[in-house]
Design an enzyme around this catalytic site. Structure first.
Site, PDB file in Angstrom:
ATOM      1  N   GLU A 131      43.964  19.528  10.258  1.00 47.89           N
ATOM      2  CA  GLU A 131      43.376  20.116   9.052  1.00 47.89           C
ATOM      3  C   GLU A 131      44.479  20.796   8.240  1.00 47.89           C
ATOM      4  OE1 GLU A 131      41.095  23.914   9.740  1.00 47.89           O
ATOM      5  OE2 GLU A 131      40.989  23.143  11.781  1.00 47.89           O
ATOM      6  N   CYS A 140      38.466  21.532  13.708  1.00 47.97           N
ATOM      7  CA  CYS A 140      39.027  21.558  15.069  1.00 47.97           C
ATOM      8  C   CYS A 140      38.472  20.445  15.956  1.00 47.97           C
ATOM      9  CB  CYS A 140      38.789  22.922  15.709  1.00 47.97           C
ATOM     10  SG  CYS A 140      39.440  24.271  14.718  1.00 47.97           S
ATOM     11  N   HIS A 192      37.114  24.119  23.222  1.00 51.39           N
ATOM     12  CA  HIS A 192      37.872  24.496  22.015  1.00 51.39           C
ATOM     13  C   HIS A 192      37.898  26.027  21.933  1.00 51.39           C
ATOM     14  CE1 HIS A 192      39.207  25.299  18.075  1.00 51.39           C
ATOM     15  NE2 HIS A 192      38.024  25.684  17.646  1.00 51.39           N
TER      16      HIS A 192
END
Lengths: 418, 81
Positions: free
Chosen positions: A83, A115, A249
């Protein structure tokens, strides 16, 4: 027996400089009475001679260098997951492919979904291998992200305040093939959950905005629902019993602790002591590297995998559950098998030692960097970078064959191995 | 379950998650952020409250209230929806 696929080799690159997050929070006057619960320690800060390309190449080069010429020619796809793009059209993969010296018969592209990007890239590569359209082929999946914001503007500082302590930088390179030494993906074992939500975003090249509560809520909903979708596909899947270890994550450690607690209460009505013990045993090893580099966005779930392989005692093959979430939002719960052999291969990369060599920034150095005077901005046409704005960091960087950004000539980024 | 009972449940959950607030008066015009709770603690309190009042809803539906009174109103409305 059917073909297997997954991660053959994995490396993490954590940059040239780090910052102590507790000191940053004190400096910003953030009121965090229970800071320790957030499980944050250090974060990587990208220096002016670093960008998403240098991070990616520095992560991938040791993996590529370790291959024979013949194997290197079998890398037929380079997927960059990010990103932190540097151009709307040209992908980061084109630069990375060049500096890694890969063969021309190769698919080069970049993918984005906050993400979640790394998992999207890995699954794309795994399915390329499993499709059997090019037997023996390999794919290189590289997650590379850094946060670099134009904080000279006071409005931007305020927008960024909620995530400044956790925003890090780092790259994870994964060689994907039919010889998955590090993680053999469980084929068909995955679950997704996605929906439109404005929890965090990057509305401009140097800005990030978000709502911490909404982002956490979306993450918690996805964690529960992606796992339930996984369980729908996988007979007998049980969150508590199926996975010896987990990697989620990790925007920051406290967040995955909250998500784990949420899941354990929702699925099992588990008691606090049991939840705490389960977190310490199965999930906390994944924080090993994340606590040192901060949120690495697309790569963070794989940084967690690397951290647990670095730190746990693995006597026999076991199953790892992975949860990937990207704001906006899309998520996936999937799994694979790790082995003691794969653990030895990962540890041989010397990731921790490399993190130890980063320059520890003082707050003055950090604040100076944030003004961004020396940094190339998105859309800039020509520039030359003075690499030694922090002389000690530049001195330490050189001599190890790492890539550095030198400048821009007609929008074309110029790099050099130093 | 009326709205004030739900408010009392929320306050009880706040005191359970953050024992330091046991003796501090808490009013419905305050937000959890004003009470010094971080985002993880705020979500845990909402999750525990949903469980305590027998609601199973996506967490994102709990986003928006600016103080404890508004959160109690929202939960009350969801419970009677």
């Amino acid at each position: 027996m059917s073909m297997s696929a997954g991660i053959e080799a994995l490396n993490v690159y954590g940059g040239a400089a780090s910052l102590d997050v507790r000191q940053l929070c004190l400096h910003r006057g953030l009121d965090m009475p229970r800071f320790d619960n957030l499980l944050m320690r250090e974060k990587t800060v990208a220096l002016p001679f670093e960008d998403p390309v240098t991070f990616a190449v520095n992560a991938a080069k040791p993996l590529v260098d370790a291959l024979s010429q013949e194997d290197r020619r079998r890398i037929e796809m380079v997927v960059t997951c990010t990103e932190s793009g540097i151009d709307f059209g040209k992908s980061l993969s084109t630069y990375i492919h060049h500096y890694l010296g890969l063969a021309g018969n190769c698919r080069l592209f970049e993918i984005k979904q906050a993400c979640y990007s790394g998992t999207a890239g890995l699954q794309m590569a795994v399915n390329f291998i499993l499709s059997g359209t090019s037997p023996g082929a390999k794919a290189l999946v590289i997650c590379t992200d850094l946060s670099r914001f134009a904080l000279a503007d006071s409005a931007a500082i305020q927008e960024w305040a909620y995530s400044e302590p956790s925003s890090g930088a780092g790259a994870v390179a994964m060689l994907v093939s039919d010889t998955p030494h590090v993680l053999r993906i469980d084929q068909g074992a995955y679950g997704n959950h996605g929906f439109e939500v404005m929890d965090t975003c990057r509305p401009g090249p140097d800005t990030e905005a978000g709502d911490a509560d909404l982002s956490l809520m979306a993450y918690l909903d996805c964690c529960e629902r992606a796992f339930k979708d996984y369980a729908r596909r996988v007979d007998g899947a049980d969150f508590r019993d199926t996975f010896a270890y987990l990697s989620f994550h990790t925007p920051f450690g406290g967040m995955i602790k909250g998500a784990h607690r949420h899941l354990m209460r929702k699925l099992y009505k588990a008691k606090p002591d049991d939840i705490e013990a389960d977190f310490a045993r199965r999930l906390s090893p994944s924080l090993t590297f994340g606590q040192r580099v901060g949120n690495t966005a697309g790569g963070s779930v794989f940084l967690g995998l690397a951290g647990l392989l670095e730190s746990v005692d693995l006597a026999a093959p076991c199953r790892v559950g992975l949860f990937s979430y990207g704001s906006g939002c899309c998520s996936e719960f999937f799994s694979g098998v790790v082995t003691p052999d794969g653990q030895q291969r990962l540890r041989a990369q010397g990731i921790a030692a490399q993190l130890d060599r980063r320059h520890a920034l003082s707050l003055d150095e950090y604040e100076d960097m944030l003004k961004g005077a020396q940094v190339i901005r998105f859309g800039q046409k020509d520039a030359t970078i003075a690499p030694d704005t922090i002389p000690a960091a530049w001195d330490a960087y050189q001599g190890q064959g790492r890539l550095a950004l030198e400048g821009m000539v007609g929008y074309h980024r110029q790099y050099r191995f130093v | 379950m009326d709205r004030d009972t739900i408010l009392a449940v929320i306050v009880g959950q706040i005191r359970e998650v953050v024992p330091e607030l046991a003796d501090r008066p808490i009013t419905e015009s305050e937000s959890m952020a004003e009470l010094g709770l971080d985002s993880i603690e705020r979500s845990e309190i909402i999750m525990n409250t949903l469980e305590a009042i027998g609601l199973d809803l996506p967490m994102v539906q709990m986003h928006g209230p600016k103080n404890l009174g508004e959160l109690a109103d929202l939960l009350h409305a969801k419970r009677h929806a």
